[in-house]
Scaffold this active site. Structure first.
Site, PDB file in Angstrom:
ATOM      1  N   HIS A 141       0.879  -1.194   0.000  1.00  0.00           N
ATOM      2  CA  HIS A 141       0.000   0.000   0.000  1.00  0.00           C
ATOM      3  C   HIS A 141       0.902   1.226   0.000  1.00  0.00           C
ATOM      4  O   HIS A 141       1.492   1.568   1.024  1.00  0.00           O
ATOM      5  CB  HIS A 141      -0.907   0.011   1.234  1.00  0.00           C
ATOM      6  CG  HIS A 141      -1.842   1.182   1.270  1.00  0.00           C
ATOM      7  ND1 HIS A 141      -3.185   1.043   1.516  1.00  0.00           N
ATOM      8  CD2 HIS A 141      -1.633   2.508   1.099  1.00  0.00           C
ATOM      9  CE1 HIS A 141      -3.754   2.229   1.477  1.00  0.00           C
ATOM     10  NE2 HIS A 141      -2.833   3.142   1.230  1.00  0.00           N
TER      11      HIS A 141
ATOM     12  N   HIS B  52       1.666   5.337  -1.685  1.00  0.00           N
ATOM     13  CA  HIS B  52       1.315   6.531  -2.462  1.00  0.00           C
ATOM     14  C   HIS B  52       2.585   7.106  -3.086  1.00  0.00           C
ATOM     15  O   HIS B  52       3.480   7.542  -2.359  1.00  0.00           O
ATOM     16  CB  HIS B  52       0.666   7.591  -1.566  1.00  0.00           C
ATOM     17  CG  HIS B  52      -0.630   7.133  -0.975  1.00  0.00           C
ATOM     18  ND1 HIS B  52      -1.841   7.340  -1.604  1.00  0.00           N
ATOM     19  CD2 HIS B  52      -0.898   6.444   0.154  1.00  0.00           C
ATOM     20  CE1 HIS B  52      -2.800   6.810  -0.875  1.00  0.00           C
ATOM     21  NE2 HIS B  52      -2.263   6.255   0.209  1.00  0.00           N
TER      22      HIS B  52
ATOM     23  N   LYS C  99      -9.275  -0.408  -5.941  1.00  0.00           N
ATOM     24  CA  LYS C  99      -9.334   0.237  -4.630  1.00  0.00           C
ATOM     25  C   LYS C  99     -10.700   0.865  -4.389  1.00  0.00           C
ATOM     26  O   LYS C  99     -11.177   1.653  -5.206  1.00  0.00           O
ATOM     27  CB  LYS C  99      -8.252   1.333  -4.574  1.00  0.00           C
ATOM     28  CG  LYS C  99      -8.277   2.178  -3.314  1.00  0.00           C
ATOM     29  CD  LYS C  99      -7.698   1.461  -2.120  1.00  0.00           C
ATOM     30  CE  LYS C  99      -7.898   2.270  -0.853  1.00  0.00           C
ATOM     31  NZ  LYS C  99      -6.681   2.475  -0.103  1.00  0.00           N
TER      32      LYS C  99
ATOM     33  N   HIS D 269     -10.419   0.969   1.737  1.00  0.00           N
ATOM     34  CA  HIS D 269     -10.229   1.973   2.797  1.00  0.00           C
ATOM     35  C   HIS D 269     -11.448   1.847   3.711  1.00  0.00           C
ATOM     36  O   HIS D 269     -12.534   2.293   3.360  1.00  0.00           O
ATOM     37  CB  HIS D 269     -10.118   3.384   2.214  1.00  0.00           C
ATOM     38  CG  HIS D 269      -9.851   4.410   3.280  1.00  0.00           C
ATOM     39  ND1 HIS D 269      -8.646   5.059   3.410  1.00  0.00           N
ATOM     40  CD2 HIS D 269     -10.624   4.857   4.296  1.00  0.00           C
ATOM     41  CE1 HIS D 269      -8.691   5.870   4.455  1.00  0.00           C
ATOM     42  NE2 HIS D 269      -9.885   5.772   5.010  1.00  0.00           N
TER      43      HIS D 269
ATOM     44  N   HIS E 174      -4.570  -0.784   5.823  1.00  0.00           N
ATOM     45  CA  HIS E 174      -4.131  -0.012   7.000  1.00  0.00           C
ATOM     46  C   HIS E 174      -5.094  -0.135   8.183  1.00  0.00           C
ATOM     47  O   HIS E 174      -5.679   0.847   8.617  1.00  0.00           O
ATOM     48  CB  HIS E 174      -3.884   1.464   6.660  1.00  0.00           C
ATOM     49  CG  HIS E 174      -4.903   2.129   5.774  1.00  0.00           C
ATOM     50  ND1 HIS E 174      -6.250   2.075   6.003  1.00  0.00           N
ATOM     51  CD2 HIS E 174      -4.758   2.866   4.655  1.00  0.00           C
ATOM     52  CE1 HIS E 174      -6.883   2.748   5.072  1.00  0.00           C
ATOM     53  NE2 HIS E 174      -5.996   3.233   4.241  1.00  0.00           N
TER      54      HIS E 174
ATOM     55  N   ASP F 183       1.455   2.634   3.515  1.00  0.00           N
ATOM     56  CA  ASP F 183       0.640   3.842   3.328  1.00  0.00           C
ATOM     57  C   ASP F 183       1.522   5.088   3.376  1.00  0.00           C
ATOM     58  O   ASP F 183       1.054   6.159   3.766  1.00  0.00           O
ATOM     59  CB  ASP F 183      -0.482   3.919   4.371  1.00  0.00           C
ATOM     60  CG  ASP F 183      -1.606   4.859   3.934  1.00  0.00           C
ATOM     61  OD1 ASP F 183      -1.617   5.289   2.769  1.00  0.00           O
ATOM     62  OD2 ASP F 183      -2.465   5.170   4.775  1.00  0.00           O
TER      63      ASP F 183
END
Ligand code: DOR
Ligand code: ZN
Length: 346
Positions: free
Chosen positions: A14, A16, A100, A137, A175, A248
C-alpha cells in the site's frame, strides 16, 4: 558480535507515489529497499480506467533513476461508473493487480469514490469471478460517527455485508488501526488479508495530541488508543499469513501538513525497514519480520516472492534525513520517537 538479518527483498502492499515532481522525489526512497509496491490510484484526477493505469505505470517507470529496479503493481480507483469489462481487461493484461474502494469523502482525493455500494456490485461480481483483489479503505464517512469509531462501524455496516454478498471476493483491509480490524481479518479465512502500516505499529492517538498537536503524525485512519496499537503489533509480529506490510507512505509537503487544515499522511518510505526491525526486535519477533514484509503479501496476491534479499545490520543508531526535498517543497520523514539501531546494509 555483529547482528545481521537477511530477508527476501520486501514489498510495500500500500503505497502513495503521487505524480510529477513529487513522484520523482519519493520513488527512489521506496525503490532503494522494496521490490514492488501496490500503487494507490488517488491522484487528481484518479486512476480509474485501464488506460489511466497504463499511462501512470509509464510515468512511474520514467521517473525511476538509472540503476534502480522497482515493479509498480497498478490499482484501479473504483467509481460508481467503473466498467466491469474494463476491469477484467486490465487484469487479463497483467498490468492491474487490484481495485481500490474509497468510500466517497473518507480521505485524500476520495471524492470520486463510492457513495452507493449497491452500484458497484457488478464490479465486485466480476472481480470475484476473475480473482482480482479489492483493496478497501475501511472507514464510514457519516458525520454522526466519531472519527475514532469509523473503522469498527465500517466493518459491521459495509465490509461484512459486501463479503457476505460476494463470498469469493478477495479483500484486503487496508491499514487496519483497531483490535476490531485485527479480529475481523483473522476471522475471514483465505479470502481476507489486512495490511498494517509502519506508523500505526508505533504511534497511538496520544502521539498526535499530547503536548501540542503534531501534524506529521496525522493520517487516516487516525491512530487509535494504545490497546489498539498493541493489537496491531501482536498481529504483525504473529507471522500469520493474513497480515502484511502496507506502509501507506503518503507524502505531503510541510506547508500542506503544518496548516490550519493539515493533510493526512505519514511519509515512512525512507526509514520503514529500520523502524520495523526495531518494533519486531522489541516484540522479540525478529524472526517474523520476513513473513510480514516479504512473504505474506505475495502469497495473498498469488505472486512469487522476490529473488533478491535485503540485509539489516544492528549497530549505533542510524541517522535518517529529517526531510526529503522535492520541487514542490520539503517532505518530513516519519520520526518514530526512538533510536533506530538497524540499518539496511545490503
Ligand atoms: O493518511 C492518509 N493519506 N490516508 C489515506 O487514506 C490517504 C493518504 C494520502 O493519499 O495522502
Ligand atoms: Zn493510503
Amino acid at each position: 558480535m555483529t547482528q545481521t538479518l537477511t530477508l527476501r527483498r520486501p514489498d510495500d502492499w500500500h503505497l502513495h507515489l503521487r505524480d510529477g515532481e513529487m513522484l520523482k522525489a519519493v520513488l527512489p526512497e521506496t525503490a532503494r529497499h522494496f521490490g514492488r509496491g501496490i500503487i494507490m490510484p488517488n491522484l487528481i484526477p484518479p486512476v480509474v480506467t485501464s488506460e489511466d493505469a497504463r499511462a501512470y505505470h509509464s510515468r512511474i517507470m520514467a521517473a525511476l533513476p538509472e540503476g534502480m529496479t522497482f515493479d509498480p503493481l497498478m490499482v484501479l480507483y473504483l467509481t460508481e461508473g467503473t466498467d466491469p469489462e474494463d476491469v477484467a481487461r486490465a487484469h487479463a493484461s497483467g498490468l492491474v493487480k487490484a481495485v481500490k474502494l474509497y468510500p466517497a469523502g473518507a480521505t485524500t482525493n476520495s471524492n470520486s469514490g463510492v457513495r452507493d455500494f449497491d452500484k458497484v456490485a457488478p464490479v465486485f461480481e466480476k472481480m470475484a469471478d476473475i480473482g482480482l483483489p479489492l483493496c478497501v479503505h475501511g472507514e464510514v464517512t457519516d458525520a454522526d460517527i466519531d472519527i475514532f469509531d469509523r473503522e469498527a462501524v465500517f466493518i459491521d455496516r459495509v465490509l461484512d455485508p459486501i463479503r457476505r454478498a460476494h463470498p469469493n471476493l478477495r479483500v484486503v483491509m487496508e491499514h487496519i488501526t483497531t483490535k476490531n480490524g485485527v479480529d475481523y481479518a483473522r476471522s475471514g479465512g483465505d479470502t481476507l488479508g489486512a495490511t498494517i502500516t509502519t506508523h500505526h505499529l508505533i504511534i497511538n492517538r496520544n502521539h498526535i495530541l499530547v503536548g501540542g498537536i503534531k501534524p506529521h503524525y496525522y493520517c487516516l485512519p487516525v491512530a487509535k488508543r494504545e490497546e489498539h496499537r498493541v493489537a496491531l503489533v501482536e498481529a504483525a509480529t504473529s507471522g500469520e499469513a493474513t497480515f502484511f506490510l502496507g506502509t501507506d507512505s503518503a507524502p505531503h509537503t510541510d506547508p500542506n501538513k503544518e496548516s490550519a487544515c493539515g493533510c493526512a499522511g505519514c511519509f515512512t518510505a525512507t526509514n520503514t525497514m529500520s523502524c520495523l526491525a526495531e518494533v519486531f526486535e522489541t516484540a522479540r519477533a525478529l524472526d517474523k519480520l520476513e513473513a510480514f514484509a516479504s512473504l505474506n503479501g505475495p502469497a495473498f496476491y498469488g505472486l512469487p516472492v522476490n529473488d533478491s534479499t535485503l540485509t539489516l545490520t544492528k549497530g549505533d543508531p542510524v541517522a535518517y534525513p529529517t526531510h526529503i526535498d522535492s520541487a514542490e517543497g520539503p517532505v518530513t520523514v516519519f520520526d518514530p520517537g526512538f533510536p533506530l539501531h538497524w540499518s539496511v546494509t545490503a
